[in-house]
Write a protein that holds these residues in place. Structure first.
Motif, PDB file in Angstrom:
ATOM      1  N   ASP A 173      90.848  -2.330   2.680  1.00 34.21           N
ATOM      2  CA  ASP A 173      91.527  -2.681   1.429  1.00 34.21           C
ATOM      3  C   ASP A 173      92.805  -3.480   1.715  1.00 34.21           C
ATOM      4  N   ALA A 174      93.595  -3.008   2.685  1.00 27.16           N
ATOM      5  CA  ALA A 174      94.862  -3.661   3.018  1.00 27.16           C
ATOM      6  C   ALA A 174      94.637  -5.057   3.610  1.00 27.16           C
TER       7      ALA A 174
ATOM      8  N   LEU B 163      92.136  -7.078   3.047  1.00 29.16           N
ATOM      9  CA  LEU B 163      91.731  -7.983   1.965  1.00 29.16           C
ATOM     10  C   LEU B 163      92.919  -8.358   1.087  1.00 29.16           C
ATOM     11  N   LYS B 164      93.735  -7.366   0.757  1.00 32.50           N
ATOM     12  CA  LYS B 164      94.905  -7.628  -0.092  1.00 32.50           C
ATOM     13  C   LYS B 164      95.815  -8.657   0.565  1.00 32.50           C
ATOM     14  N   ASN B 165      96.014  -8.532   1.882  1.00 36.33           N
ATOM     15  CA  ASN B 165      96.853  -9.497   2.608  1.00 36.33           C
ATOM     16  C   ASN B 165      96.292 -10.910   2.547  1.00 36.33           C
ATOM     17  N   LYS B 166      94.988 -11.045   2.406  1.00 35.61           N
ATOM     18  CA  LYS B 166      94.344 -12.367   2.318  1.00 35.61           C
ATOM     19  C   LYS B 166      94.180 -12.831   0.874  1.00 35.61           C
ATOM     20  N   GLY B 167      94.626 -12.013  -0.082  1.00 32.55           N
ATOM     21  CA  GLY B 167      94.479 -12.368  -1.493  1.00 32.55           C
ATOM     22  C   GLY B 167      93.059 -12.188  -1.996  1.00 32.55           C
TER      23      GLY B 167
ATOM     24  N   ASP C 200      89.620  -9.322  -2.837  1.00 30.19           N
ATOM     25  CA  ASP C 200      89.365  -7.970  -3.335  1.00 30.19           C
ATOM     26  C   ASP C 200      87.975  -7.499  -2.903  1.00 30.19           C
ATOM     27  N   LYS C 201      87.534  -6.365  -3.428  1.00 25.73           N
ATOM     28  CA  LYS C 201      86.263  -5.744  -3.051  1.00 25.73           C
ATOM     29  C   LYS C 201      85.043  -6.590  -3.415  1.00 25.73           C
TER      30      LYS C 201
END
Length: 193
Positions: A109-110, A112-116, A118-119
């Motif tokens: 999750d983290a 993906l969030k850093n790359k902008g 989502d799931k």
């Protein structure tokens, strides 16, 4: 009009080009999402789609250190880790046991969030031979991830059954296909723990 129809045909072929039929995938490498790539297809997809595809190596840190890592991978996020001298011997697997990374999902999750992302982003998972990436896909699918491809031949490929290379991983896989990899790991791609 013909040009438009040709574009539709090409688009349909492009979509199917990234899909191996589930019945052609060994049972141990199947996932609930049913999305599979060979190592060559994974490389081509990452090169074509760039940052729109998040490519994660789920092997252990030791595997990356001693065997290298694909240069196009965005991150190393181990599904399992070996605990060195404390790892017990597994008679069934003829190897040392490893422990599951209990933080795998929140760490993904983290990342993906850093790359902008989502799931629902396109994610490619690769391990040594395709079994752990299938397990990781199944785990992430339980948490709402819905577009994960598992690389069925992995980084090292499958084991040769007969002949002079019997017992070696020389059938297929990232390295055997001559795809770009390096022993030189990049700190920004390594797990933060």
């Amino acid at each position: 009009m013909r040009k438009w129809m040709w574009m539709v045909v090409v688009a349909c072929f492009s979509v199917s080009a990234w899909s191996i039929e589930a019945d052609k995938v060994p049972e141990s490498k199947r996932t609930p999402l049913g999305l599979y790539l060979t190592s060559k297809e994974a490389y081509d997809m990452k090169k074509e789609k760039g940052d729109a595809v998040f490519f994660v190596d789920v092997r252990s840190k030791a595997e990356a250190v001693f065997l290298g890592m694909p240069t196009v991978a965005d991150a190393l996020l181990p599904l399992e880790e070996f605990n060195g001298e404390s790892a017990p011997w597994n008679d069934k697997g003829n190897a040392y046991s490893s422990d599951m990374n209990l933080d795998f999902v929140p760490q993904m999750d983290a990342l993906l969030k850093n790359k902008g992302l989502d799931k629902h982003a396109t994610i490619v998972l690769m391990c040594r031979s395709g079994s752990r990436s299938a397990l990781a896909t199944g785990l992430l699918a339980k948490y709402g991830y819905d577009h994960i491809y598992s690389v069925i031949d992995g980084y090292e490929g499958d084991v040769v059954k007969e002949g002079p290379q019997a017992g070696q991983r020389a059938v297929n896989g990232w390295r055997n296909a001559g795809l770009p990899w390096s022993y030189k790991l990049e700190l920004n791609k390594m797990p933060k723990n």
